[in-house]
Motif scaffolding. Structure first.
Motif, PDB file in Angstrom:
ATOM      1  N   THR A  11     -46.699  13.154  20.654  1.00 26.72           N
ATOM      2  CA  THR A  11     -45.496  14.244  21.032  1.00 26.72           C
ATOM      3  C   THR A  11     -46.406  15.397  21.413  1.00 26.72           C
ATOM      4  OG1 THR A  11     -43.848  13.266  19.694  1.00 26.72           O
ATOM      5  CG2 THR A  11     -43.798  15.609  20.019  1.00 26.72           C
TER       6      THR A  11
ATOM      7  N   THR B  10     -49.332  15.835  22.568  1.00 24.54           N
ATOM      8  CA  THR B  10     -50.161  15.834  23.793  1.00 24.54           C
ATOM      9  C   THR B  10     -49.417  15.474  24.944  1.00 24.54           C
ATOM     10  OG1 THR B  10     -50.995  13.675  23.236  1.00 24.54           O
ATOM     11  CG2 THR B  10     -52.531  15.549  22.594  1.00 24.54           C
ATOM     12  N   GLN B  11     -48.597  14.733  24.914  1.00 25.57           N
ATOM     13  CA  GLN B  11     -47.652  14.268  26.018  1.00 25.57           C
ATOM     14  C   GLN B  11     -46.345  14.983  26.246  1.00 25.57           C
ATOM     15  OE1 GLN B  11     -47.808   9.961  26.668  1.00 25.57           O
ATOM     16  NE2 GLN B  11     -49.955  10.167  25.888  1.00 25.57           N
ATOM     17  N   SER B  12     -45.386  14.749  25.324  1.00 25.81           N
ATOM     18  CA  SER B  12     -44.095  15.279  25.462  1.00 25.81           C
ATOM     19  C   SER B  12     -43.922  16.609  25.627  1.00 25.81           C
ATOM     20  CB  SER B  12     -43.117  14.500  24.459  1.00 25.81           C
ATOM     21  OG  SER B  12     -43.019  13.179  24.434  1.00 25.81           O
ATOM     22  N   LEU B  13     -44.798  17.441  24.676  1.00 21.23           N
ATOM     23  CA  LEU B  13     -44.834  18.851  24.722  1.00 21.23           C
ATOM     24  C   LEU B  13     -45.847  19.350  25.576  1.00 21.23           C
ATOM     25  CD1 LEU B  13     -43.844  19.280  20.738  1.00 21.23           C
ATOM     26  CD2 LEU B  13     -42.468  19.041  22.750  1.00 21.23           C
ATOM     27  N   SER B  14     -46.320  18.849  26.454  1.00 21.05           N
ATOM     28  CA  SER B  14     -47.528  19.200  27.183  1.00 21.05           C
ATOM     29  C   SER B  14     -47.196  20.534  27.986  1.00 21.05           C
ATOM     30  CB  SER B  14     -48.030  18.213  28.165  1.00 21.05           C
ATOM     31  OG  SER B  14     -47.000  17.615  28.973  1.00 21.05           O
ATOM     32  N   ALA B  15     -45.993  20.837  28.242  1.00 23.28           N
ATOM     33  CA  ALA B  15     -45.596  22.082  29.027  1.00 23.28           C
ATOM     34  C   ALA B  15     -45.333  23.111  27.887  1.00 23.28           C
ATOM     35  CB  ALA B  15     -44.559  21.835  29.951  1.00 23.28           C
ATOM     36  N   ASN B  16     -45.325  22.944  26.577  1.00 25.63           N
ATOM     37  CA  ASN B  16     -45.281  24.063  25.513  1.00 25.63           C
ATOM     38  C   ASN B  16     -46.409  24.736  25.124  1.00 25.63           C
ATOM     39  OD1 ASN B  16     -42.297  23.758  23.925  1.00 25.63           O
ATOM     40  ND2 ASN B  16     -42.908  22.075  25.201  1.00 25.63           N
ATOM     41  N   LYS B  17     -46.295  25.841  24.593  1.00 21.37           N
ATOM     42  CA  LYS B  17     -47.511  26.253  23.918  1.00 21.37           C
ATOM     43  C   LYS B  17     -47.161  26.318  22.402  1.00 21.37           C
ATOM     44  CE  LYS B  17     -49.403  29.929  27.010  1.00 21.37           C
ATOM     45  NZ  LYS B  17     -49.047  31.184  27.429  1.00 21.37           N
ATOM     46  N   ILE B  18     -47.850  25.430  21.756  1.00 21.63           N
ATOM     47  CA  ILE B  18     -47.282  25.318  20.195  1.00 21.63           C
ATOM     48  C   ILE B  18     -47.528  26.664  19.359  1.00 21.63           C
ATOM     49  CG2 ILE B  18     -47.536  23.908  18.175  1.00 21.63           C
ATOM     50  CD1 ILE B  18     -46.575  22.351  20.617  1.00 21.63           C
TER      51      ILE B  18
ATOM     52  N   ASN C 134     -43.182  26.866  22.047  1.00 16.17           N
ATOM     53  CA  ASN C 134     -42.305  28.246  22.711  1.00 16.17           C
ATOM     54  C   ASN C 134     -41.355  27.593  23.743  1.00 16.17           C
ATOM     55  OD1 ASN C 134     -43.930  27.360  25.014  1.00 16.17           O
ATOM     56  ND2 ASN C 134     -44.485  29.386  25.381  1.00 16.17           N
ATOM     57  N   ALA C 135     -41.118  26.592  24.205  1.00 19.75           N
ATOM     58  CA  ALA C 135     -40.094  26.034  24.857  1.00 19.75           C
ATOM     59  C   ALA C 135     -39.137  25.205  24.253  1.00 19.75           C
ATOM     60  CB  ALA C 135     -40.523  25.326  26.112  1.00 19.75           C
ATOM     61  N   VAL C 136     -39.519  24.206  23.458  1.00 21.91           N
ATOM     62  CA  VAL C 136     -38.606  23.308  22.902  1.00 21.91           C
ATOM     63  C   VAL C 136     -37.965  23.829  21.542  1.00 21.91           C
ATOM     64  CG1 VAL C 136     -40.359  22.322  21.280  1.00 21.91           C
ATOM     65  CG2 VAL C 136     -38.464  20.785  22.244  1.00 21.91           C
TER      66      VAL C 136
ATOM     67  N   VAL D 283     -57.655  21.897  27.253  1.00 19.92           N
ATOM     68  CA  VAL D 283     -56.496  22.498  28.138  1.00 19.92           C
ATOM     69  C   VAL D 283     -55.750  23.455  27.283  1.00 19.92           C
ATOM     70  CG1 VAL D 283     -56.916  21.104  29.931  1.00 19.92           C
ATOM     71  CG2 VAL D 283     -55.045  20.706  28.307  1.00 19.92           C
ATOM     72  N   VAL D 284     -55.608  22.981  25.911  1.00 23.65           N
ATOM     73  CA  VAL D 284     -54.556  23.782  25.154  1.00 23.65           C
ATOM     74  C   VAL D 284     -55.394  24.932  24.284  1.00 23.65           C
ATOM     75  CG1 VAL D 284     -53.064  21.950  24.734  1.00 23.65           C
ATOM     76  CG2 VAL D 284     -54.896  21.910  23.173  1.00 23.65           C
TER      77      VAL D 284
END
Lengths: 427, 427
Positions: free
Chosen positions: B141, B143-151, B289-291, B332-333
């Motif tokens: 979750t 590394t993939q599903s939330l890859s477009a989020n900043k945690i 920050n998105a989800v 990358v994160v």
């Protein structure tokens, strides 16, 4: 750095979320992909409409073909909603060699099978994580993380509108009508809330989940369903006294060699994690034959959460572009050997109004017994009025047994009124 | 159909789970992969030991090189546990061109950075979904599903032993010692429970989560931590009266430009979904920050759930074999610009014992005020004994402010005893 170009069909809530996420998280996204991700063009109805978002006008178009036929565009995001036009656009996108990501539950629930077959034929990807449960990674979990499991059961709270209404009724003692009004004021319910409160929206999503988790195709209109319009404040109160909360459940499960699926307001024990899913939140409870019980919880709607799911799909496809990697088609999870039986058996909560006189309970219990219905609990609330509420919870039975017994009881004038019948899931 | 061959290092609980899952779900697994998945060889200490599982003896070996150097084997599962030997085996597996899946939190927490770099150098995959949260798809979750989020924040209940003990104390009024004994009888706690109850196990897992979600490398021993051994039945009772449950939290969050991380028993509001995570279950609460808010819940240990996560990784790697697909490396994160500040600020619960006489509360509140500590609530329980419990919940402060104030209060003999200090998270 090479470039991955996307086109977006539609600039509503979700489209704007996607735009904002790429603006805010561009560094992380580009690093993740090892490519520069660019939104090349967005289809809108009116280029000059003020959307409260700074998008250069040359990115907007009213001509879908400018996106679908653009040889530079790799991935198309379909967020126009609806069924027929969306289907046409996705189909044409495939024919033009584009991958497609959609948040559109209606088109996937209705034409998912056809679209998946088309995507395979044209060797492109079709992803739809955002179509169920907004930002919650439901589809990825079922198709990837749990790929070595056989799924035995899914129970979801997958409609934020109805969950918000039920939470207001439960936490603040509101009537259904007042709670619906509040939901509309807060933007959680639409002006015409029918699709949400009658369970149609949930049936769309359940149809997608059944395809993904069990490989079985059930049309949304084939799913037995009941909305929440008949739930009263009293039912929520009695359920609470019995240790339950009432939630609108989407259920799909294997039971021996049977497969049952339905959408129903359901009593769930107050201490179960699904009972604590409040307000506009969604959750999916999964039982797999290896992983056991799993629950995913989060925001089932909204611009940024749904955009997050769309972007997760985009980045997965972005990683595949230029490789010879192929996703696994859904039919590998097929459970086509199962008997499709719809509703199945359940425990039931029955709220009746009876005349307050000795012997009534005995007569009802005897009639239940005659139809093979045994009772887990009986609660009588209040005394002295001409009619009093009498609430039962049965053991597991078929609904038609219950209906027959209640018909006989009503014909004999033992019960004044059956106020409600709800399923009970002791998960 | 071509064949993917795997070797397993270790045949304990998780190794057996993997074997059983492949036996039970072989059809689905092979269809998913489009290949025949075969366990070729398993490393054990004693070939003749009775393991209660029907594995042909020719599949077993006591020589790790028979697996690591076998040119036919594509993927190696490391489930021997421990740090040094596991590191060596994984390294050698990479050198021999093998992909590796591990469930070993200790080796990933300690040497994750080195191992990830080695995997990249040799062009192979390293996966470790099972190292945190058993069957729950936490790593995928993030590394993939939330890859477009900043945690922005992670809060986890990621140790089943301590959560089981705290649940027993909370639900049945047990003492810590009795609850620990019960956990040992039920197999949820080891004979030497130190690593679990002192929070070491949680620190290992949090170190992995921090690397995955924030791209920051924190050694497990650098994580401020506190176990659950000092929690009393009384604390759980007072917390409950104030509307909280006590859970052992692993926390990592960004706060302005700071990054804080720690393991602490923490009061969480009873109506928060994390409060309903009971017994041996685990859960991870994520804020992206998105989800927005997301929670993943399930079985954090056990042969089949952990095996499910290992197999999810195996199938993902299986899909990559023979393609030119490359996973995205973790760096990358990276959030390396953040100030690493460890504990950060928090609300605190303070349980003191004071002499029951007028003016005591005034003196304590004044001293708190002097150190800039304001109080959210104060509760005095019981009267008439020589000392009575006085419980405070503060607003957000730094721990060192609190310690100074309490030192002054104790020096002035206003408080007999500070029985416990716990963090409070109003998530």
């Amino acid at each position: 750095m090479n470039c991955i170009k996307i086109g977006i069909l539609g600039l509503g809530n979700v489209g704007k979320g996607v735009w904002n996420i790429i603006e805010e998280n561009k560094n992380k996204i580009d690093n993740y992909l090892g490519s520069n991700l660019e939104i090349k063009k967005i289809l809108v109805r009116d280029i000059h409409k003020n959307r409260g978002i700074a998008i250069p006008q040359e990115k907007l178009t009213t001509n879908p073909l400018e996106i679908i036929q653009d040889p530079e565009i790799d991935i198309i995001i379909e967020v126009i909603g609806g069924i027929d036009t969306a289907f046409e656009y996705i189909k044409q996108a495939f024919e033009n060699g584009k991958h497609v990501v959609t948040a559109n539950k209606a088109v996937i629930a209705t034409h998912g099978n056809k679209l998946r077959a088309l995507a395979q034929r044209y060797g492109v990807e079709l992803r739809y994580e955002a179509s169920v449960g907004g930002g919650i990674p439901i589809i990825n979990t079922l198709t990837q993380s749990l790929s070595a499991n056989k799924i035995d059961e899914l129970v979801g709270i997958i409609n934020g509108t109805t969950n918000y209404i039920l939470t207001q009724m439960s936490d603040f003692g509101m009537d259904f009508d007042d709670a619906l009004k509040l939901a509309q004021e807060k933007g959680y319910a639409e002006a015409d809330p029918t699709s949400d409160i009658e369970g149609e929206d949930v049936a769309f999503k359940l149809s997608i989940l059944i395809a993904v988790a069990f490989g079985i195709h059930i049309e949304p209109h084939e799913i037995p369903r009941e909305g929440i319009t008949k739930i009263s404040k009293k039912d929520i109160e009695y359920a609470s006294q019995l240790g339950y909360k009432i939630k609108l459940f989407a259920t799909a499960k294997k039971f021996d060699n049977n497969f049952e699926f339905h959408v129903h307001p359901t009593l769930v024990p107050s201490n179960h994690p699904l009972a604590s899913v409040s307000n506009e939140f969604n959750a999916l409870f999964i039982r797999g034959n290896a992983v056991g019980e799993l629950m995913l919880y989060g925001k089932g709607a909204g611009s940024m959460p749904t955009g997050s799911a769309v972007m997760g799909d985009i980045l997965e496809i972005g990683k595949i572009i230029g490789t010879n990697y192929k996703s696994t088609p859904l039919d590998v999870v097929s459970e086509k050997h199962l008997n499709i039986i719809g509703e199945g058996i359940s425990q039931y909560y029955i709220h009746t109004e009876v005349i307050d006189e000795p012997g009534v309970l005995g007569k009802i219990a005897s009639t239940f017994g005659k139809y093979g219905i045994s009772l887990e609990s009986v609660v009588q609330r209040g005394r002295g009025n001409s009619t009093v509420p009498l609430v039962f919870i049965t053991h597991e039975i078929e609904r038609k047994q219950l209906d027959k017994a209640l018909e006989e009881i009503q014909n004999n004038n033992i019960i004044n009124k059956v106020a409600s019948i709800l399923r009970v899931e002791n998960l």
